[in-house]
Scaffold this active site. Sequence first.
Site, PDB file in Angstrom:
ATOM      1  N   GLY A  47     -10.410   4.306   3.303  1.00 25.26           N
ATOM      2  CA  GLY A  47     -11.260   5.425   3.341  1.00 25.26           C
ATOM      3  C   GLY A  47     -12.153   5.591   4.653  1.00 25.26           C
ATOM      4  CB  CYS A  73      -8.646 -26.370  12.175  1.00 25.80           C
ATOM      5  SG  CYS A  73      -7.583 -25.160  11.112  1.00 25.80           S
ATOM      6  CG  ASP A  90      -4.916  -5.796   2.892  1.00 21.18           C
ATOM      7  OD1 ASP A  90      -4.854  -4.646   4.232  1.00 21.18           O
ATOM      8  OD2 ASP A  90      -5.725  -4.533   2.177  1.00 21.18           O
ATOM      9  CG  ASP A 140      -0.250   0.256   2.512  1.00 21.50           C
ATOM     10  OD1 ASP A 140       0.462   0.157   2.643  1.00 21.50           O
ATOM     11  OD2 ASP A 140      -1.504  -0.467   3.626  1.00 21.50           O
ATOM     12  CB  SER A 141       0.127   4.564  -1.427  1.00 18.34           C
ATOM     13  OG  SER A 141      -0.389   5.358  -0.108  1.00 18.34           O
ATOM     14  N   GLY A 142       1.334   3.869   1.916  1.00 18.99           N
ATOM     15  CA  GLY A 142       1.738   4.231   3.410  1.00 18.99           C
ATOM     16  C   GLY A 142       0.998   5.988   3.581  1.00 18.99           C
ATOM     17  N   GLY A 143      -0.082   5.940   2.604  1.00 19.58           N
ATOM     18  CA  GLY A 143      -1.345   7.060   2.789  1.00 19.58           C
ATOM     19  C   GLY A 143      -2.040   7.219   4.512  1.00 19.58           C
ATOM     20  CG  HIS A 195      -6.227 -21.344  14.300  1.00 24.86           C
ATOM     21  ND1 HIS A 195      -6.755 -22.486  13.467  1.00 24.86           N
ATOM     22  CD2 HIS A 195      -7.000 -21.597  14.499  1.00 24.86           C
ATOM     23  CE1 HIS A 195      -8.582 -22.924  13.955  1.00 24.86           C
ATOM     24  NE2 HIS A 195      -8.405 -21.918  14.454  1.00 24.86           N
ATOM     25  CB  CYS A 241      -4.096 -24.439  10.156  1.00 20.91           C
ATOM     26  SG  CYS A 241      -4.008 -24.520  11.966  1.00 20.91           S
ATOM     27  CG  ASP A 299      -5.461   7.011  -0.889  1.00 18.54           C
ATOM     28  OD1 ASP A 299      -3.879   6.403  -0.731  1.00 18.54           O
ATOM     29  OD2 ASP A 299      -5.883   7.631  -0.173  1.00 18.54           O
ATOM     30  CB  CYS A 355      -5.014 -27.923  13.778  1.00 18.51           C
ATOM     31  SG  CYS A 355      -5.898 -26.355  14.720  1.00 18.51           S
TER      32      CYS A 355
END
Length: 448
Positions: free
Chosen positions: A298, A383, A345, A141-144, A414, A385, A221, A388
Amino acid sequence: MPANPASAPFVSVSAASADPVAAAAGSAAAADQSQFSFAVGTRLADSCAPSSAQVSASGGEFLGRTGTITTPHGKIRTPAFIAVGTKATVKSVLPESMADLGAQALLANAYHLYLQPGADILDEAGGLGAFMNWSGPTFTDSGGFQVMSLGSGFKKVIDMKSVDTSGPDDAVAPGKERLAHIDDDGVWFKSHLNGDRHRFSPEISMQVQHQIGADIIFAFDELTTLQNSRGYQEESLERTRLWALRCLEEHFRLTAERVGKPYQALFGVIQGAQYEDLRRKACRDLGAMDFDGYGIGGALEKENLGTIVRWCNEELPEDKPRHLLGISEPDDIFTAIENGADTFDCVSPTRVARNSAFYTPAGRFNLSGAKYKRDFGPLQDGCDCYACANYSRAYIHHLFKAKEMLSATLISIHNERFVVKMVDDARLAIEAGTFFEFKAETLAQYYR
């Protein structure tokens, strides 16, 4: 003026510099864009045939779909959850473990990597993926977000739950000082690490992200909150539009200049807060630009998340991917998917893990409770993973109580697997025509 000693100096390029070199850069970038693509797969409205009652209850047509994003480092089948590795690491988890649990791509943060170790270090290492030993697709991401949130003293949390425009537009968190100052050209900010003063502009953000080398990067942005006035939202939206044009110009210039580097797809970022007209305007403005995809960012009230995402996706080009920034709760994920978000994300799976919280189909629980001291079952029955398959709740409870770092590692593995699998299953449900049934069953069990 102090500068980041770990970062190479950058030369800012004026947004008005339209010359033959810039035109050539644009042509080269357009040619390289063939390394990135998005193909729509199955449309939710076609496979699941929602009734008129479902459409009415939703407030509009269902825009969800499956698809495939192709990058120089592999494909991403969408919808997909993109795990967050802010500082080129998913906290406490090996990149190899992220691959094993099914993560398709990882997202790092340009602001943090610019400050430490420096974008030039990642460039010299061969880019973000090579630096962190991750062979799959990557985002930055841009850091904004960090410039605004850390600069306003809010650290990692900004109130996105309620609209209150009664205060000043330049409010800071109680007891904090403002560390970021925005003007039409960019942002001055102080490092949260050592107080050094730095400058971010659209051009510098592009330069930093090109050096970091992720497959998908975001335009710089201005992030606003639900506490900003309508007047400021309008002013900020225009600033972000102009910054988007500058990002594109610098992106094309760098793409042509950095010959031999894998193509980096640039996503424009949609702002506009809770206002329908501003969201739609942003989508029309940026949708007409030569971006490879779009990020919806935003201020988003949770109760209106689906409506706002739908406003945006009704306007954005259908043949380009859309990323919703910063969500991971099950109800938000399903709402985002059915309204047309392709990827999203969030840091939440690992953040809550460090406080011993783990996800199950029946909800989220806290492993620090005494009842787990002699519970020798897995975090979640069934699960698949690593945590687990190999460790009990009792053992991880002990690790947490003993303040052993391994507790965060196992719970994080997990939690990431839980969210990644839930989104994978939602994608399969769209293809099978059972999305609405899968959503209803999953949410009823999780929130019961």
